[in-house]
Design an enzyme around this catalytic site. Structure first.
Site, short mmCIF file in Angstrom:
data_model
loop_
_atom_site.label_atom_id
_atom_site.label_comp_id
_atom_site.label_asym_id
_atom_site.label_seq_id
_atom_site.Cartn_x
_atom_site.Cartn_y
_atom_site.Cartn_z
N SER A 90 1.24 -5.54 -5.41
CA SER A 90 1.62 -6.92 -5.78
C SER A 90 0.99 -7.97 -4.80
CB SER A 90 3.15 -6.88 -5.65
OG SER A 90 3.58 -6.42 -6.77
N LYS A 96 -0.96 -10.43 -6.58
CA LYS A 96 -0.35 -11.53 -7.56
C LYS A 96 -0.83 -12.90 -6.99
CE LYS A 96 3.22 -8.61 -9.04
NZ LYS A 96 4.75 -8.18 -8.93
N TYR A 150 -4.36 -5.88 -15.57
CA TYR A 150 -3.28 -6.13 -14.42
C TYR A 150 -3.13 -5.07 -13.52
CZ TYR A 150 1.28 -6.33 -12.34
OH TYR A 150 2.21 -6.23 -11.21
N TYR A 186 10.33 -10.80 -3.33
CA TYR A 186 11.38 -10.12 -4.41
C TYR A 186 12.92 -10.82 -4.13
CZ TYR A 186 7.31 -7.09 -5.03
OH TYR A 186 6.12 -6.59 -5.34
N VAL A 212 4.08 -2.30 -3.29
CA VAL A 212 4.75 -1.32 -3.42
C VAL A 212 3.97 -0.02 -2.59
CG1 VAL A 212 6.27 -1.38 -5.27
CG2 VAL A 212 3.95 -0.72 -5.49
N1 GLU Z 1 1.51 -2.43 -9.95
C1 GLU Z 1 2.90 -2.47 -9.42
C2 GLU Z 1 3.79 -2.85 -10.83
O1 GLU Z 1 3.25 -3.80 -11.42
C3 GLU Z 1 3.05 -3.82 -8.70
C4 GLU Z 1 4.34 -3.66 -8.00
C5 GLU Z 1 4.20 -4.29 -6.50
O2 GLU Z 1 3.59 -3.81 -5.63
O3 GLU Z 1 5.61 -4.72 -6.19
O4 GLU Z 1 4.55 -2.15 -11.00
#
Ligand code: GLU
Length: 427
Positions: free
Chosen positions: A63, A66, A188, A239, A257
């Site tokens: 993430s 992003k 993605y 988050y 994550v």
């Molecule tokens: N690739 C992960 C997902 O979309 C990223 C989530 C994350 O890093 O928080 O589930």
């Protein structure tokens, strides 16, 4: 002398070594990660990177991608175009919550999966591959080296991407996503699988800290794009722990994550930590503790900004009667206000006033306008204003660089420019 910075970083890692939480296992490949790895990198804006711990370890960006894809979407579509599709309100939800703003159907922000998937699709490209190639090229430019996808993580995540597919289909039902849902989730997922080290991430974060400029001064992201990205990271980057993070650590951040975590201290540094075990919010458990510690030690909290320098200006009067205002440092509103206060010491009359900006490095727009207005008013009061401004901090002169007519201060008055204070006093 050997700089103590890496020793300090080692010490912080040592003191934050006790771990808890668990590695993410909803992506099978991530469950294979060595959970004990711990690394940190700090990048200054001129590209010096200090590291400690397992800094050679690579891991998937997840993430943390992003904010950077969001930046590219804004560069491609303009901020208004992106805001029509993705909101900027913290959701307080988990990262993969299947929810949209009820009235508009927009994802609540670009840091949760729904918003990140929509942002990915807003990146220009003739097809899914071209889109991803542009994303990877941007990440590589920001990191200062060619990055690649960890194919094992990619395959593993794509095999288990049902929830993200569900989000993409949901986005299509409300018209937020026009592209093919599996195509977008594939892209993605590739973006999340880009392999990085803490040094890469610290460099990427440092570009955001430098208003989008790379270490060599190249503008990699427009300043307004960088500002938007940092604002969203500050409110939505952690988050459902975003509020807790902003109050305790106090800098824009983004976690992933795989255990990566970046923080940006605007104007100073980009920081990245890696430790795979996650807390209940999905943020790296030791990563959060390391940042809390750094924030305390290094005074990183953005709401704890020290007062602007008090002594930016010194006034002295030469034998000839010329009053010199010698200004130094970077000028923003508060510093410019002090300079104007100093200029108010000149009584009305026909005296010579020298505004010496030789020791000034940077002047922001409001400070520049304030100083020019000061020059205009001195002139209205009857003064002859002489300017020393070798770096043209107040703007380009009418007579070109160096000596000659300076910039127009309004009312058609341009102060004469001189190469230094002594020449200005001589006239
Ligand atoms: N690739 C992960 C997902 O979309 C990223 C989530 C994350 O890093 O928080 O589930």
């Amino acid at each position: 002398m050997r700089t103590p910075v890496p020793d300090y970083l080692e010490q912080v890692l040592g003191e934050c070594d006790a771990d808890d939480g668990a590695v993410a296992d909803y992506i099978p490949e991530l469950a294979q990660a060595d959970p004990d790895r711990l690394a940190i990198a700090v990048s200054t804006l001129d590209g010096t990177v200090w590291t400690a711990g397992d800094a050679e370890s690579s891991f998937s960006i997840q993430s943390i991608s992003k904010p950077f894809t969001y930046a590219l979407a804004i560069a491609d579509q303009g901020l208004d175009g992106v805001l029509r599709t993705i909101d900027v309100e913290p959701s307080g939800d988990a990262f993969n919550e299947i929810s949209l703003e009820p009235s508009s159907g927009r994802p609540r922000n670009p840091m949760i999966n729904a918003g990140a998937i929509a942002a990915h699709a807003l990146v220009k490209g003739d097809d899914a591959e071209a889109r991803f190639a542009r994303i990877l090229a941007l990440y590589s430019r920001l990191a200062g080296r060619d990055l690649d996808v960890d194919e094992a993580v990619f395959t593993s995540e794509l095999d288990t991407a049902d929830r993200n597919l569900a989000i993409a289909y949901m986005l299509r039902t409300v018209g937020t996503l026009q592209a093919d849902a599996p195509d977008v989730v594939r892209g993605y997922t590739r973006q999340c699988s880009v392999s990085v080290t803490v040094s890469d991430l610290a460099r990427m974060a440092a570009v955001l800290a430098a208003q989008g400029r790379g270490p060599d001064g190249t503008q990699l992201l427009e300043p307004h794009v960088s500002r938007q990205v940092l604002s969203v990271m500050a409110t939505c980057g952690m988050y459902d722990a975003a509020g807790d993070w902003l109050t305790t650590v106090g800098i824009p951040a983004k976690s992933g994550v795989a255990g990566g975590l970046i923080g940006v201290l605007p104007g100073q540094v980009g920081i990245a930590v890696f430790s795979p075990r996650l807390d209940r919010h999905g943020n790296s458990a030791r990563g959060v503790r390391v940042f809390e510690r750094l924030s305390r030690d290094m005074g990183l909290h953005l709401m704890e900004v020290s007062e602007a320098a008090r002594s930016v200006v010194r006034r002295y009067v030469e034998d000839s009667g010329a009053a010199v205002h010698e200004v130094s440092g970077d000028l923003r509103f508060v510093e410019a206000e002090r300079v104007l206060r100093s200029l108010t010491e000149e009584p009305e009359g026909a005296g010579v006033v020298v505004l010496d900006l030789e020791r000034v490095h940077r002047v922001n727009d409001v400070a520049r306008r304030m100083l020019l207005e000061g020059v205009r008013r001195l002139h209205l009061d009857g003064h002859e204003v002489r300017l020393v401004d070798p770096s043209e901090a107040l703007g380009e002169g009418r007579g070109g660089a160096g000596r000659g007519a300076g910039p127009d201060s309004g009312d058609g008055y341009a102060p004469e420019r001189f190469e230094d204070a002594a020449a200005a006093v001589r006239g």
